[in-house]
Enzyme design. Structure first.
Site, PDB file in Angstrom:
ATOM      1  CG  MET A  26       3.260  10.733   6.844  1.00  0.00           C
ATOM      2  SD  MET A  26       3.878  10.975   8.531  1.00  0.00           S
ATOM      3  CE  MET A  26       3.534   9.403   9.282  1.00  0.00           C
ATOM      4  N   GLY A  72       0.819  -1.209   0.000  1.00  0.00           N
ATOM      5  CA  GLY A  72       0.000   0.000   0.000  1.00  0.00           C
ATOM      6  C   GLY A  72       0.850   1.255   0.000  1.00  0.00           C
ATOM      7  N   GLY A  95       0.824   5.060   1.540  1.00  0.00           N
ATOM      8  CA  GLY A  95       0.174   5.921   2.518  1.00  0.00           C
ATOM      9  C   GLY A  95       0.544   7.372   2.348  1.00  0.00           C
ATOM     10  CG  ASP A  97      -6.229   7.461  10.853  1.00  0.00           C
ATOM     11  OD1 ASP A  97      -7.376   7.895  10.606  1.00  0.00           O
ATOM     12  OD2 ASP A  97      -5.478   6.998   9.980  1.00  0.00           O
TER      13      ASP A  97
END
Length: 607
Positions: free
Chosen positions: A22, A18, A20, A134
């Site tokens: 950052m 994945g 992201g 989050d």
């Protein structure tokens, strides 16, 4: 980094998991310990950003303190050629978002079990003064055994760090964001509890409570609108379980659970019979949504992650110092009020014209019920269009399989969106196929999606290729694509070669005939070479193929003839042996033959 690349001389890249906001996350093989790991590497374009570097370093130091079976383990932290990286436990399975979509409706007990694991992990984090900030289904992993692991502390902050706690900067997924975060306030442990309440809501209903065409509109709903009732969606949900949702998602943080452990304790008894008649939870305080405070600037930002397309928001720091406005003179008050009113009307009219003519994106309503989809489309200035129905093995009955125009496509406001609703898995009632040709039946069932197996067996009754029996009884309703049916099919009569019976005794021949199912006829005759009582001849001859019911004739020796006269006048005796079903006729034939022999003997005496 391409597959095969060896990072830091130890971690061989397998694939990209994945991307992201950052960092990028890769599946890699630890060449030293020979195990698969998740390698999180700070993006190249951000390595010179001091703020991002600080966040990433805080993640590394904060998460290494957390040791819990429900939190993804950090194996290694380091830097290679200027790139900051984390090496984490690789969890093979799926995230909770995907789990909800594929397993909904989820049994209440399973929902509680999942939430018990989530609250346990969050309590451990809070005890270490770490707020996740989050929490959302995309950051909650479920391995192949059903075990929960919380990951991605990328925006978690240690409470003891003054440099970070003094800022009002907040980054989090808007669908699960607490009201205080949406208003630009500082996150607290109770902000995580609010997010857990939204996650519980989604597991019980299959969707998030608030949708909108922008991150801002969703954020506004979080601190202005009440959470919809989960019992209105499903009246079978116990009131005690709905109360957990309501208490965890109170607008006023002080009304929520004091800790994740307190929420866990309430969940533990939510399905208890003793709480069946529990009253609906109501906050004791009225939450002021219009307090005198400048609402911070809220801008929509998308997390750059292929697995996380949730909208997010960034609430920027308030300006502590503002130039005080010069109070208007008394005699200009009404003139300014009129001008301000005209200006506001103009701005409002312009905004409405732009909104009504600008294109909107089609939201993702797959997996929703018709009612949920209708409300979501209305929130996005769209309408429900033509509804068709289709059988589906993947999507639960009453849930949306597909839509047209597709998700993400830009369309004009008030466009009608056609949906296909699931009728559930197609079930087929099996018939009685015994006695029917296998090839014909197998072809028919295979077209319907059945897996068909054939087992051959000899049969003296059913013709070759005919079904003798079936593994699933007739009248049973099954789902073809999930069912395997086996048929026992006749390979024809049991054919065998008759052996050489010469020198068998009469009893041996009788036993053999009864065993294989042959009809036996016994003749007798004198023989100078074969001892009395043994077979001296047979028909058909040895090694001839025969099957059940065929006729086998043998001649038993009576030994040498006593004299020529007797030999010339001897009449051969004859007996027949059949299966038990022909026993009476065998006995009758034996009696008739004996009588004929006696009569012939009497005639010879008279002569």
């Amino acid at each position: 980094m391409e597959p095969g690349y060896i990072f830091n001389g130890r971690y061989q890249i397998i694939s990209l998991l994945g991307e992201g906001g950052m960092a990028n996350v890769y599946l890699a093989n630890d060449l030293i310990l020979n195990r698969q790991v998740a390698l999180k590497v700070l993006r190249l374009d951000l390595r010179n950003d001091a703020n991002v570097m600080r966040h990433f370093q805080h993640e590394a130091h904060a998460v290494t303190e957390l040791v819990d079976p429900n939190i993804v383990t950090i194996y290694d932290v380091g830097e290679d050629h200027g790139l900051q990286y984390l090496v984490m436990e690789y969890v093979q399975g799926m995230d909770l978002k995907h789990y909800i979509k594929t397993h909904f409706p989820i049994p209440y007990q399973r929902v509680v079990d999942i939430m018990m694991q989530i609250t346990s992990a969050v309590q451990v984090a809070h005890e270490h003064h770490i707020i996740h900030r989050d929490l959302k289904p995309q950051n909650i992993l479920i391995d192949n055994t059903g075990h929960i692991k919380i990951t991605d502390f990328g925006i978690a902050v240690a409470l003891s760090e003054d440099s970070l706690t003094q800022t009002n900067s907040v980054l989090g997924s808007v669908h699960y964001l607490s009201p205080e975060q949406a208003r630009g306030g500082m996150a607290t442990p109770r902000s995580d509890i609010y997010s857990m309440g939204i996650i519980l809501y989604e597991m019980l209903t299959g969707s998030v409570p608030f949708e909108g065409e922008s991150a801002v509109s969703i954020a506004l709903k979080h601190f202005q609108n009440n959470i919809p009732s989960v019992r209105a969606f499903d009246h079978n949900i116990p009131q005690a379980l709905e109360n957990v949702v309501l208490k965890a998602t109170c607008k006023d943080a002080s009304e929520r659970y004091a800790s994740a452990a307190a929420m866990q304790a309430d969940l533990k008894t939510a399905l208890s019979p003793q709480r069946l008649h529990e009253a609906k939870f109501k906050p004791t305080r009225h939450y002021e949504t219009e307090e005198t405070k400048i609402i911070p600037d809220i801008s929509g930002v998308l997390l750059n992650n292929q697995h996380d397309l949730d909208k997010t928001i960034v609430s920027v720091k308030h300006h502590d110092k503002q130039s005080p406005a010069t109070p208007p003179k008394i005699h200009h008050r009404f003139r300014w009020l009129i001008l301000l009113t005209v200006l506001l009307i103009g701005v409002f009219t312009t905004i409405m014209l732009v909104l009504n003519n600008s294109e909107v994106k089609v939201p993702d309503i797959s997996g929703m019920t018709r009612s949920q989809a209708t409300n979501t489309l209305i929130d996005n200035r769209l309408q429900l269009g033509k509804v068709t129905y289709q059988n589906s093995y993947q999507v639960v009955k009453g849930r949306i399989i597909s839509i047209k125009p597709t998700e993400g496509k830009k369309v004009k406001p008030h466009t009608k969106i056609a949906v296909v609703l699931s009728k559930g898995a197609l079930k087929y009632r099996l018939a009685n196929y015994v006695g029917q040709p296998y090839d014909m039946v197998a072809k028919k069932l295979s077209k319907l999606g059945f897996a068909v197996e054939k087992i051959e067996a000899a049969s003296n009754i059913a013709g070759k290729g005919t079904i003798i029996s079936q593994s699933i009884t007739s009248g049973t309703k099954v789902m073809p694509k999930r069912t395997t049916i086996s048929f026992t099919v006749s390979s024809g009569r049991n054919v065998f070669a008759v052996p050489d019976l010469t020198n068998y005794t009469q009893r041996d021949v009788e036993n053999y005939a009864n065993t294989v199912g042959l009809t036996l006829v016994i003749n007798t005759a004198y023989s100078n070479s074969v001892p009395s009582g043994l077979v001296m001849g047979q028909s058909p001859v040895a090694n001839t193929n025969m099957s059940v019911g065929n006729l086998l004739t043998v001649t038993i020796s009576k030994g040498p003839a006593p004299n020529a006269h007797t030999a010339s006048s001897t009449i051969t005796s004859k007996r027949t042996y059949q299966n038990s079903s022909s026993a009476n006729s065998v006995l009758n034939n034996s009696r008739i033959n004996s009588a004929n022999i006696n009569n012939n003997s009497d005639l010879r005496r008279k002569e």
